[in-house]
Write a protein that holds these residues in place. Structure first.
Motif, short mmCIF file in Angstrom:
data_model
loop_
_atom_site.label_atom_id
_atom_site.label_comp_id
_atom_site.label_asym_id
_atom_site.label_seq_id
_atom_site.Cartn_x
_atom_site.Cartn_y
_atom_site.Cartn_z
N ALA A 1 16.88 -3.21 -10.42
CA ALA A 1 16.78 -1.81 -10.84
C ALA A 1 15.33 -1.35 -10.88
O ALA A 1 15.00 -0.25 -10.42
N LEU A 2 14.45 -2.20 -11.40
CA LEU A 2 13.03 -1.84 -11.43
C LEU A 2 12.47 -1.69 -10.02
O LEU A 2 11.69 -0.77 -9.74
N GLN A 3 12.88 -2.58 -9.13
CA GLN A 3 12.42 -2.51 -7.74
C GLN A 3 12.86 -1.19 -7.09
O GLN A 3 12.10 -0.56 -6.37
N SER A 4 14.09 -0.77 -7.35
CA SER A 4 14.58 0.49 -6.81
C SER A 4 13.80 1.68 -7.36
O SER A 4 13.51 2.63 -6.65
N LEU A 5 13.46 1.62 -8.64
CA LEU A 5 12.76 2.73 -9.28
C LEU A 5 11.26 2.74 -8.99
O LEU A 5 10.61 3.77 -9.14
N CYS A 6 10.73 1.58 -8.58
CA CYS A 6 9.28 1.46 -8.35
C CYS A 6 8.93 1.37 -6.86
O CYS A 6 8.05 0.61 -6.47
N ARG A 7 9.64 2.12 -6.04
CA ARG A 7 9.35 2.25 -4.61
C ARG A 7 9.26 0.91 -3.89
O ARG A 7 8.38 0.67 -3.08
N GLY A 8 10.18 0.01 -4.21
CA GLY A 8 10.25 -1.26 -3.50
C GLY A 8 9.37 -2.36 -4.05
O GLY A 8 9.41 -3.49 -3.56
N ARG A 9 8.57 -2.08 -5.05
CA ARG A 9 7.71 -3.11 -5.64
C ARG A 9 8.45 -3.77 -6.80
O ARG A 9 8.95 -3.08 -7.68
N SER B 1 5.70 9.42 -10.08
CA SER B 1 4.50 9.97 -10.73
C SER B 1 4.84 10.84 -11.94
O SER B 1 4.03 10.99 -12.83
N TRP B 2 6.04 11.40 -11.95
CA TRP B 2 6.43 12.29 -13.05
C TRP B 2 7.05 11.54 -14.23
O TRP B 2 7.34 12.16 -15.25
N ALA B 3 7.26 10.24 -14.10
CA ALA B 3 7.95 9.49 -15.16
C ALA B 3 6.98 8.61 -15.94
O ALA B 3 6.04 8.05 -15.38
N GLN B 4 7.23 8.46 -17.24
CA GLN B 4 6.46 7.52 -18.06
C GLN B 4 6.99 6.11 -17.79
O GLN B 4 8.17 5.92 -17.48
N GLY B 5 6.12 5.13 -17.95
CA GLY B 5 6.52 3.75 -17.70
C GLY B 5 7.70 3.30 -18.55
O GLY B 5 8.62 2.64 -18.06
N LEU C 1 4.55 -4.89 -18.20
CA LEU C 1 5.61 -4.28 -17.41
C LEU C 1 5.52 -2.75 -17.48
O LEU C 1 5.73 -2.07 -16.48
N GLN C 2 5.19 -2.23 -18.64
CA GLN C 2 5.05 -0.79 -18.79
C GLN C 2 3.91 -0.27 -17.89
O GLN C 2 4.05 0.76 -17.23
N THR C 3 2.81 -0.99 -17.84
CA THR C 3 1.69 -0.62 -16.96
C THR C 3 2.11 -0.68 -15.50
O THR C 3 1.79 0.21 -14.71
N PHE C 4 2.86 -1.72 -15.13
CA PHE C 4 3.36 -1.86 -13.76
C PHE C 4 4.22 -0.65 -13.39
O PHE C 4 4.07 -0.07 -12.30
N CYS C 5 5.11 -0.25 -14.29
CA CYS C 5 6.00 0.89 -14.01
C CYS C 5 5.22 2.21 -13.94
O CYS C 5 5.57 3.10 -13.17
N CYS C 6 4.17 2.34 -14.73
CA CYS C 6 3.31 3.54 -14.65
C CYS C 6 2.62 3.60 -13.29
O CYS C 6 2.50 4.66 -12.68
N ASP C 7 2.17 2.44 -12.79
CA ASP C 7 1.43 2.38 -11.53
C ASP C 7 2.34 2.59 -10.31
O ASP C 7 1.92 3.18 -9.32
N HIS C 8 3.58 2.09 -10.37
CA HIS C 8 4.42 2.07 -9.17
C HIS C 8 5.68 2.93 -9.26
O HIS C 8 6.36 3.12 -8.26
N ASN D 1 0.79 -1.24 0.00
CA ASN D 1 0.00 0.00 0.00
C ASN D 1 0.82 1.29 0.00
O ASN D 1 0.26 2.37 0.07
N ASP D 2 2.16 1.18 -0.01
CA ASP D 2 3.04 2.35 -0.03
C ASP D 2 2.89 3.24 1.20
O ASP D 2 3.18 4.43 1.15
#
Length: 201
Positions: A136-144, A172-176, A162-169, A64-65
């Motif tokens: 790397a994705l985990q670091s960029l996606c707030r631990g998810r 907020s200012w970055a594209q997936g 994966l692109q949708t996952f990165c957009c969600d997590h 839940n962040d």
């Protein structure tokens, strides 16, 4: 001494304790409670139940962040009162397992997080490209962390999950796609030394 002077002295003593300087309370003021002192550091003395609460707080944070509110802790553990949740949180804070952030909320201590990451990672061991990409994705996606199947589908077929996952997590200012590109750059540049696996595109 007047009652007002006694109250001021008691307030000064309590304030000094909160700053870490401990003075003895006069006997007539001992009803104010035990010395606060500094909170103990280290989680070695957590009880089994406190450890379960701490583990649930970590799981809730990843899902839940944010840390669970008192009401959620009470609901999950079947406590009838919010004061039980507050008491558990206070004990965890005194044992150094959690701390206050700048706006007064609770968080996990930053030094503990960095120690755990440093202990869990052996930089001399060869790594796979997929492992580095996931880290790397985990670091960029707030631990998810995305699933391995999701990462493989992106790398092999440009599947959009994966692109949708990165957009969600991700931020907020970055594209997936930008988050994925940043993770690929990081995965392509591992520590020198051991024979890491590279991806041939």
């Amino acid at each position: 001494m007047s009652e007002y002077t006694d109250d001021c002295r008691a307030a000064n003593i309590i304030a000094s304790r909160l700053r870490g300087t401990v003075y003895a309370l006069p006997k007539r003021l001992s009803k104010l409670g035990k010395p606060l002192g500094r909170p103990r550091r280290g989680k070695a003395d957590l009880t089994a139940h406190q450890q379960r609460v701490l583990n649930y707080m970590r799981e809730f944070l990843f899902a839940n962040d944010q840390l669970p509110p008192y009401s959620e802790l009470a609901r999950h553990f079947g406590w009838k009162s919010l004061s039980t949740s507050q008491a558990f949180i206070t004990r965890l804070a005194h044992k150094g397992a959690i701390e206050r952030n700048q706006i007064g909320g609770w968080r996990f201590p930053r030094d503990h997080i960095h120690e755990e990451v440093a202990q869990a990672t052996d930089w001399t061991t060869p790594t796979s490209y997929l492992l580095r990409f996931g880290d790397a994705l985990q670091s960029l996606c707030r631990g998810r962390r995305p699933t391995e199947a999701m990462m493989c589908a992106w790398l092999d077929t440009d599947d959009e999950q994966l692109q949708t996952f990165c957009c969600d997590h991700g931020p907020s200012w970055a594209q997936g796609i930008a988050v994925i590109d940043a993770a690929r750059v990081l995965a392509d540049q591992p520590t020198e030394g051991p024979p890491h696996e590279y991806r041939n595109d």
